[in-house]
Design an enzyme around this catalytic site. Structure first.
Site, PDB file in Angstrom:
ATOM      1  N   CYS A 165      33.045  47.727  38.787  1.00 45.65           N
ATOM      2  CA  CYS A 165      33.632  47.096  39.843  1.00 45.65           C
ATOM      3  C   CYS A 165      34.235  47.627  41.251  1.00 45.65           C
ATOM      4  CB  CYS A 165      34.715  45.927  39.594  1.00 45.65           C
ATOM      5  SG  CYS A 165      33.893  44.828  38.289  1.00 45.65           S
ATOM      6  N   THR A 272      36.202  46.150  28.607  1.00 44.53           N
ATOM      7  CA  THR A 272      36.233  44.871  30.017  1.00 44.53           C
ATOM      8  C   THR A 272      37.706  44.917  30.134  1.00 44.53           C
ATOM      9  OG1 THR A 272      35.945  43.039  27.744  1.00 44.53           O
ATOM     10  CG2 THR A 272      34.185  43.974  29.243  1.00 44.53           C
ATOM     11  N   HIS A 305      43.108  44.436  43.945  1.00 49.22           N
ATOM     12  CA  HIS A 305      41.880  44.395  43.212  1.00 49.22           C
ATOM     13  C   HIS A 305      41.668  42.375  42.999  1.00 49.22           C
ATOM     14  CE1 HIS A 305      38.414  44.578  40.811  1.00 49.22           C
ATOM     15  NE2 HIS A 305      38.814  44.278  39.484  1.00 49.22           N
ATOM     16  N   THR A 309      41.318  36.664  37.803  1.00 52.04           N
ATOM     17  CA  THR A 309      41.061  36.831  35.946  1.00 52.04           C
ATOM     18  C   THR A 309      43.105  36.059  34.919  1.00 52.04           C
ATOM     19  OG1 THR A 309      41.020  38.618  35.494  1.00 52.04           O
ATOM     20  CG2 THR A 309      39.138  37.678  35.356  1.00 52.04           C
ATOM     21  N   PRO A 310      42.829  35.587  34.147  1.00 60.32           N
ATOM     22  CA  PRO A 310      44.445  35.546  33.700  1.00 60.32           C
ATOM     23  C   PRO A 310      44.838  37.190  33.149  1.00 60.32           C
ATOM     24  CG  PRO A 310      42.504  34.469  32.469  1.00 60.32           C
ATOM     25  CD  PRO A 310      42.054  34.805  33.316  1.00 60.32           C
ATOM     26  N   GLU A 316      48.057  43.875  37.102  1.00 63.58           N
ATOM     27  CA  GLU A 316      48.184  44.579  38.990  1.00 63.58           C
ATOM     28  C   GLU A 316      49.400  44.618  39.056  1.00 63.58           C
ATOM     29  OE1 GLU A 316      45.199  45.469  42.890  1.00 63.58           O
ATOM     30  OE2 GLU A 316      44.713  43.668  41.486  1.00 63.58           O
ATOM     31  N   LYS A 337      39.407  38.361  47.212  1.00 60.63           N
ATOM     32  CA  LYS A 337      38.619  38.246  46.377  1.00 60.63           C
ATOM     33  C   LYS A 337      38.581  36.887  46.367  1.00 60.63           C
ATOM     34  CE  LYS A 337      37.719  41.421  43.492  1.00 60.63           C
ATOM     35  NZ  LYS A 337      38.483  42.504  43.897  1.00 60.63           N
ATOM     36  N   HIS A 342      33.737  38.027  44.302  1.00 63.80           N
ATOM     37  CA  HIS A 342      33.850  39.081  43.630  1.00 63.80           C
ATOM     38  C   HIS A 342      32.729  39.501  43.428  1.00 63.80           C
ATOM     39  CE1 HIS A 342      34.534  42.808  41.694  1.00 63.80           C
ATOM     40  NE2 HIS A 342      35.242  42.293  40.298  1.00 63.80           N
ATOM     41  N   PHE A 405      35.169  47.182  34.970  1.00 65.93           N
ATOM     42  CA  PHE A 405      34.621  47.370  33.204  1.00 65.93           C
ATOM     43  C   PHE A 405      34.807  49.202  32.771  1.00 65.93           C
ATOM     44  CE2 PHE A 405      33.142  43.035  33.406  1.00 65.93           C
ATOM     45  CZ  PHE A 405      33.465  42.408  32.952  1.00 65.93           C
TER      46      PHE A 405
END
Length: 417
Positions: A165, A272, A305, A309-310, A316, A337, A342, A405
């Site tokens: 990414c 990941t 970014h 996601t949880p 971040e 995003k 994404h 990742f």
């Protein structure tokens, strides 16, 4: 040695919310979502039925048909956005030394569509290995850069970058270094991916990485909200023309912004998952700030970014608070995003373009889909996430974060011109 200054003099984009810079930027300012039910294939057997697809991209109308059939979709995206950026820049390649002009292009997955088509055709056949002669050159990741070079006749630096990414963040940082070290005058840099495919959706579903909010795709990407349940897969491309400052001034170029710093590092934590304290993210932002020779208090905006996601969103924010401390409450923070999804290897370039436009116009694009009462106890909501509506602000410096990742991080620091 004295480093050369680097400026952005042209841009081209192809995104789920607009197929050129003006339409994408207008959609971002209005907070429009590009998510909808997938049209490319039947999703009935998948957990996720939606994505942020590019809309209205008719390759036969935009590129030479004979050449386009030799390209995977991600390379078609690359070439078209490079052509857009060239037109936008006003560069006359016939008057330039093409040996001093190159392309450093990124993709996270490369020719996933071509891989799928040929392998599925083989699996359905009688076992005879009949593969397209274009199978390999369509699939390999470096061919985005390769086709840009071939179509535009660029004879300078030319290679592909792959770091999941963060791929196009790394590509732009590499182009930045090449120009400031004097190895090129102009570089077409960015990234493209076209991963809304059977295996793209299936693979990320099996990782439980994608949102499954099938009843409301447009609100599924909701960074920094408690109810976030994964990212929305997108596709697209963006090309930034980076140019040596004196070269740009000499030809009277339009200048969007100046690229003044870049950071690149690794979490060295997990295949990941991000570092739970956001240590790599904090370091990479400081690397970009130090590279530019400024201090954190001069930064006004961070295009995060922010994947929805949880784990990623929390890490971040920890990183931002680690770097800025109490001064973090002064910053504007947003995740585009929430609108584009994404876009994998393209995401860093699209977000870099959005960051450049934010500096130019003094407008911070929003993080959409946040609802009152949808606050995560692990996130400090005293921070300005620019929820739901764009905000006007005179910006001096802005950061664009991309994390991939493998724990691979990139950060770009732009200055208002």
């Amino acid at each position: 040695m004295e480093l050369h200054r680097v400026v952005v003099t042209g841009m081209g984009v192809l995104t789920p919310i607009g197929n050129d810079v003006d339409s994408m930027w207008e959609a971002m300012k209005q907070g429009k979502s590009g998510a909808a039910d997938i049209t490319a294939f039947d999703t009935s057997l998948f957990k996720t039925h939606f994505a942020c697809e590019v809309k209205g991209f008719n390759v036969d109308e935009l590129l030479d048909r004979k050449e386009a059939r030799k390209m995977d979709r991600f390379s078609q995206f690359a070439v078209w956005t490079a052509k857009q950026a060239l037109m936008d820049s006003g560069l006359d390649l016939d008057k330039e030394n093409r040996e001093r002009i190159g392309s450093i292009w990124a993709s996270g997955m490369g020719g996933l569509t071509s891989l799928e088509v040929d392998c599925m055709d083989y699996a359905k056949g009688d076992g005879t290995p009949r593969f397209s002669p274009f199978y390999i050159p369509k699939a390999i990741i470096n061919m985005g850069a390769g086709h840009i070079s071939l179509v535009l006749g660029l004879k300078g630096i030319n290679y592909g970058v792959a770091s999941a990414c963060s791929s196009s963040g790394h590509a732009i940082a590499s182009a930045f270094d090449a120009i400031r070290l004097g190895r090129a005058d102009v570089i077409f840099s960015g990234g493209s991916d076209a991963d809304v495919t059977y295996s793209g959706i299936g693979g990320f579903n099996s990782m439980h990485a994608l949102s499954t909010r099938n009843d409301s795709p447009a609100t599924a990407s909701r960074p920094f909200s408690k109810s976030r349940d994964g990212f929305v897969l997108g596709e697209g491309a963006a090309c930034l023309i980076l140019e040596e400052y004196e070269h740009a001034i000499k030809r009277g170029a339009k200048i969007y912004a100046e690229l003044v710093g870049a950071g690149m590092n690794a979490d060295a934590h997990h295949m990941t998952a991000p570092d739970p304290e956001g240590l790599g993210a904090a370091r990479v932002m400081m690397e970009a700030i130090n590279d530019a020779g400024i201090t954190p208090d001069q930064v006004d905006y961070i295009n995060t970014h922010g994947t929805s996601t949880p784990l990623g969103d929390i890490c971040e924010i920890k990183a931002i608070q680690n770097v800025w401390g109490e001064d973090a409450y002064r910053l504007n923070i947003s995740s585009t995003k929430s609108m584009t999804g994404h876009m994998m290897g393209a995401t860093g370039a699209v977000e870099a373009a959005a960051t450049v436009l934010a500096l130019r116009d003094g407008i911070v694009p929003p993080t959409i889909n946040h609802e009152e009462g949808d606050e995560d106890e692990n996130i400090d909501y005293r921070l300005n996430f620019t929820f739901n509506k764009a905000q006007k602000r005179d910006l001096r410096f802005a950061l664009s974060n991309t994390f991939g990742f493998g724990g691979q991080n990139a950060c770009l620091l732009f200055k208002k011109y």
